[in-house]
Design a protein around this motif. Sequence first.
Motif, PDB file in Angstrom:
ATOM      1  N   MET A   5     -29.380 -13.196  26.658  1.00  0.00           N
ATOM      2  CA  MET A   5     -28.216 -12.477  26.160  1.00  0.00           C
ATOM      3  C   MET A   5     -28.384 -10.980  26.350  1.00  0.00           C
ATOM      4  SD  MET A   5     -28.460 -12.345  21.920  1.00  0.00           S
ATOM      5  CE  MET A   5     -27.079 -11.212  21.649  1.00  0.00           C
ATOM      6  N   CYS A  34     -25.873  -7.901  24.744  1.00  0.00           N
ATOM      7  CA  CYS A  34     -24.587  -7.512  24.174  1.00  0.00           C
ATOM      8  C   CYS A  34     -24.722  -6.119  23.572  1.00  0.00           C
ATOM      9  CB  CYS A  34     -24.159  -8.520  23.098  1.00  0.00           C
ATOM     10  SG  CYS A  34     -22.546  -8.138  22.376  1.00  0.00           S
ATOM     11  N   TYR A  35     -23.801  -5.252  23.940  1.00  0.00           N
ATOM     12  CA  TYR A  35     -23.801  -3.898  23.351  1.00  0.00           C
ATOM     13  C   TYR A  35     -22.381  -3.452  23.032  1.00  0.00           C
ATOM     14  CZ  TYR A  35     -23.086  -1.815  28.139  1.00  0.00           C
ATOM     15  OH  TYR A  35     -22.615  -1.453  29.382  1.00  0.00           O
ATOM     16  N   GLN A  36     -21.570  -4.440  22.639  1.00  0.00           N
ATOM     17  CA  GLN A  36     -20.149  -4.122  22.461  1.00  0.00           C
ATOM     18  C   GLN A  36     -19.838  -3.436  21.134  1.00  0.00           C
ATOM     19  OE1 GLN A  36     -17.960  -7.777  22.868  1.00  0.00           O
ATOM     20  NE2 GLN A  36     -18.725  -8.690  20.994  1.00  0.00           N
ATOM     21  N   CYS A  37     -20.760  -3.498  20.165  1.00  0.00           N
ATOM     22  CA  CYS A  37     -20.407  -2.879  18.882  1.00  0.00           C
ATOM     23  C   CYS A  37     -21.376  -1.761  18.506  1.00  0.00           C
ATOM     24  CB  CYS A  37     -20.313  -3.931  17.783  1.00  0.00           C
ATOM     25  SG  CYS A  37     -21.888  -4.349  17.032  1.00  0.00           S
ATOM     26  N   GLN A  80     -23.328  -1.395  15.934  1.00  0.00           N
ATOM     27  CA  GLN A  80     -24.633  -1.666  15.320  1.00  0.00           C
ATOM     28  C   GLN A  80     -25.608  -2.313  16.304  1.00  0.00           C
ATOM     29  OE1 GLN A  80     -24.222  -4.397  12.010  1.00  0.00           O
ATOM     30  NE2 GLN A  80     -23.632  -6.107  13.306  1.00  0.00           N
ATOM     31  N   THR A  81     -25.322  -2.243  17.583  1.00  0.00           N
ATOM     32  CA  THR A  81     -26.189  -2.870  18.580  1.00  0.00           C
ATOM     33  C   THR A  81     -27.641  -2.405  18.437  1.00  0.00           C
ATOM     34  OG1 THR A  81     -26.284  -3.471  20.900  1.00  0.00           O
ATOM     35  CG2 THR A  81     -25.822  -1.156  20.437  1.00  0.00           C
ATOM     36  N   CYS A 122     -28.323  -5.737  22.105  1.00  0.00           N
ATOM     37  CA  CYS A 122     -28.981  -6.875  21.461  1.00  0.00           C
ATOM     38  C   CYS A 122     -29.417  -7.832  22.567  1.00  0.00           C
ATOM     39  CB  CYS A 122     -28.013  -7.583  20.524  1.00  0.00           C
ATOM     40  SG  CYS A 122     -27.448  -6.537  19.169  1.00  0.00           S
ATOM     41  N   GLY A 181     -28.205 -11.271  18.007  1.00  0.00           N
ATOM     42  CA  GLY A 181     -27.355 -10.149  17.627  1.00  0.00           C
ATOM     43  C   GLY A 181     -27.738  -9.597  16.265  1.00  0.00           C
ATOM     44  N   VAL A 182     -27.645  -8.286  16.098  1.00  0.00           N
ATOM     45  CA  VAL A 182     -27.785  -7.705  14.756  1.00  0.00           C
ATOM     46  C   VAL A 182     -26.726  -8.329  13.844  1.00  0.00           C
ATOM     47  CG1 VAL A 182     -27.624  -5.536  13.443  1.00  0.00           C
ATOM     48  CG2 VAL A 182     -28.726  -5.546  15.690  1.00  0.00           C
ATOM     49  N   CYS A 183     -25.619  -8.734  14.440  1.00  0.00           N
ATOM     50  CA  CYS A 183     -24.532  -9.389  13.697  1.00  0.00           C
ATOM     51  C   CYS A 183     -24.862 -10.833  13.362  1.00  0.00           C
ATOM     52  CB  CYS A 183     -23.245  -9.358  14.518  1.00  0.00           C
ATOM     53  SG  CYS A 183     -23.413 -10.215  16.110  1.00  0.00           S
ATOM     54  N   LYS A 200     -25.333 -13.116  15.853  1.00  0.00           N
ATOM     55  CA  LYS A 200     -24.892 -13.947  16.985  1.00  0.00           C
ATOM     56  C   LYS A 200     -26.102 -14.511  17.724  1.00  0.00           C
ATOM     57  CE  LYS A 200     -22.612 -11.899  20.550  1.00  0.00           C
ATOM     58  NZ  LYS A 200     -21.446 -11.194  21.114  1.00  0.00           N
TER      59      LYS A 200
HETATM   60 FE1  SF4 Z   1     -23.107  -7.714  20.218  1.00  0.00          FE
HETATM   61 FE2  SF4 Z   1     -23.485  -8.588  17.703  1.00  0.00          FE
HETATM   62 FE3  SF4 Z   1     -25.257  -6.951  18.900  1.00  0.00          FE
HETATM   63 FE4  SF4 Z   1     -22.840  -6.069  18.163  1.00  0.00          FE
HETATM   64  S1  SF4 Z   1     -24.490  -6.776  16.830  1.00  0.00           S
HETATM   65  S2  SF4 Z   1     -23.867  -5.637  20.078  1.00  0.00           S
HETATM   66  S3  SF4 Z   1     -21.559  -7.854  18.635  1.00  0.00           S
HETATM   67  S4  SF4 Z   1     -24.738  -9.048  19.496  1.00  0.00           S
END
Ligand code: SF4
Length: 550
Positions: free
Chosen positions: A1, A3-6, A8-9, A15, A19-21, A23
């Motif tokens: 994976m 992901c750096y769309q938000c 809090q990445t 991430c 995910g920090v979220c 995910k």
């Molecule tokens: Fe992606 Fe979740 Fe990380 Fe945000 S916290 S960048 S949505 S994986």
Amino acid sequence: MFCYQCEQTMKGEGCTKIGVCGKQPEVSDLQDLTAYVLRGLALVAREARKTGHRSEAADAYFPDALFSTLTNVNFDPDDFVRLIHDIVRFRDELKGKAEAAGQALDLPEGPATFVPAPDYAGLLDQARETGLFDYPTDDPDIRSLMHTVLFGLKGVSAYMDHAQVLGKKDQEISDFYHDALAAGWDGKPMTLEDWVGMALKTGEINLKTMKLLDAANTETYGDPVPTEVPLGHKKGKAIVVSGHDLKDLHMLLEQTRDKGITVYTHGEMIPAHGYPELKKYPHLYGNYGTAWQNQQKEFAALPGAVLMTTNCLQRILPAYTGNVFTTGRVGWPGAPHIAAKPDGTKDFTPVIERALALPGFAADEEGGSAMVGFGHKTLLGVAGKVVELVKAGKIRHFFLVGGCDGAKPGRNYYTKFVEQAPRDTVILTLACGKYRFNAMQKALGDIDGIPRLLDVGQCNDTYSAIVIASALAEAFQTDVNSLPLSLIISWYEQKAAAILLTLLFLGIKNIYLGPSLPAFLTPNVLNFLVEKYNIKPIGTPEEDLKAILG
Ligand code: SF4
Ligand code: SF3
């Protein structure tokens, strides 16, 4: 994976393990594959529409599918497997229709010809090959802008999804989905300037979508009116409704009439109290809890059921598993989900039964209040008075302090900013970041009857804020950039990215953005934004207030 769309990445970079979220890597990869197959559908749809072939069902699917990939919406891998197969089926049906009518479609190898593996393991292998760095470019700045457009479109999708459930559609918006998702994947080269144009166009389309949603909400539920919302609770059974979807709340209010249940809003649902057609239900009482990042503590303490209609969902803890229901695009593995019937209605009986089985609040509790309902209709109604107050020197400056909330300590900036804003300034707010200061409404006082803190609504009600700013500019015969108005924006997820693109499309300058800058912008793209729009990272409230007010 990756992901750096938000906001809090991980480490402000990306991430990569989880995910920090919360995910999971499989879900992240499947979300990337969802976007990839949507590009295939977009390539086909863009070709097919040249000969008049369209699929309304496929067009409605773009926002649904992309919204599912937005931060804190859907964590259920099964949902993405289903979406991926559905999208490919739509693509092949549309291709078949156009070809049967004699059209030879010009489709490159890639997402337009992708065949999904029949089993989960095979699909995951494929998903790992379609990540954010498997894009058809080696130029980091172009890739950054391609990601910006994708993330912006995810935000547009949230608003379009809400507009669609209220019966709205728009061909220009649908066509933009085709164009934006197909761009760069059709073998035709695009320059950096082309991509800047596409990013600004995403902002323009987001404005159009927010306007469509504003019309959908106000035509269905009336124009919001100033309303005091209790922040405490009443003795008895409770259902808490979170997220942004007003139609879900409305259906639940209908189904809980005379059931002896009190309904509360949570998070971004708080502005619902201002809509005449929602506030008329006497059992819609108040707002429970605060912003989304506090939900694990607040839901654990709730003796009632929760309905999550959109983001932001956090990991459901064992303490309240079974009490949280998802609906719409929201998903959590194993959590009960209320799906829409083919006619769009939903049966919330399981939520109601759960609330009745839970103990409910043991006693009434006071908790102060917050005011909502200062949409464009209400504020334009007092525009004359506001203009007089500005001319009389009683209002020196307006601040829009709004956007997403989040867990980072740096977000205290926004609370302090509002606290320290001088008494002759007015603060407009919107989205969930307001929980940092909305209970201070009374303490902040008013200026000749105009409250100093005005809650314009949800994040999508940025549309209202834009209408208000434009009206002020007209009243002062100037442009928005010359108004005594500063935008102090907090961002977290991709709706904020879409809104930022809208503000840039409108040519709005000098935005203060925080708590950190998007990781998906390369230094070159960021420099461009700073030079052209003078976007600034937030500093300290003291410094920033001084710089703005002189
Ligand atoms: Fe992606 Fe979740 Fe990380 Fe945000 S916290 S960048 S949505 S994986
Ligand atoms: Fe908040 Fe999640 Fe963005 Fe609608 S609810 S603003 S963060």
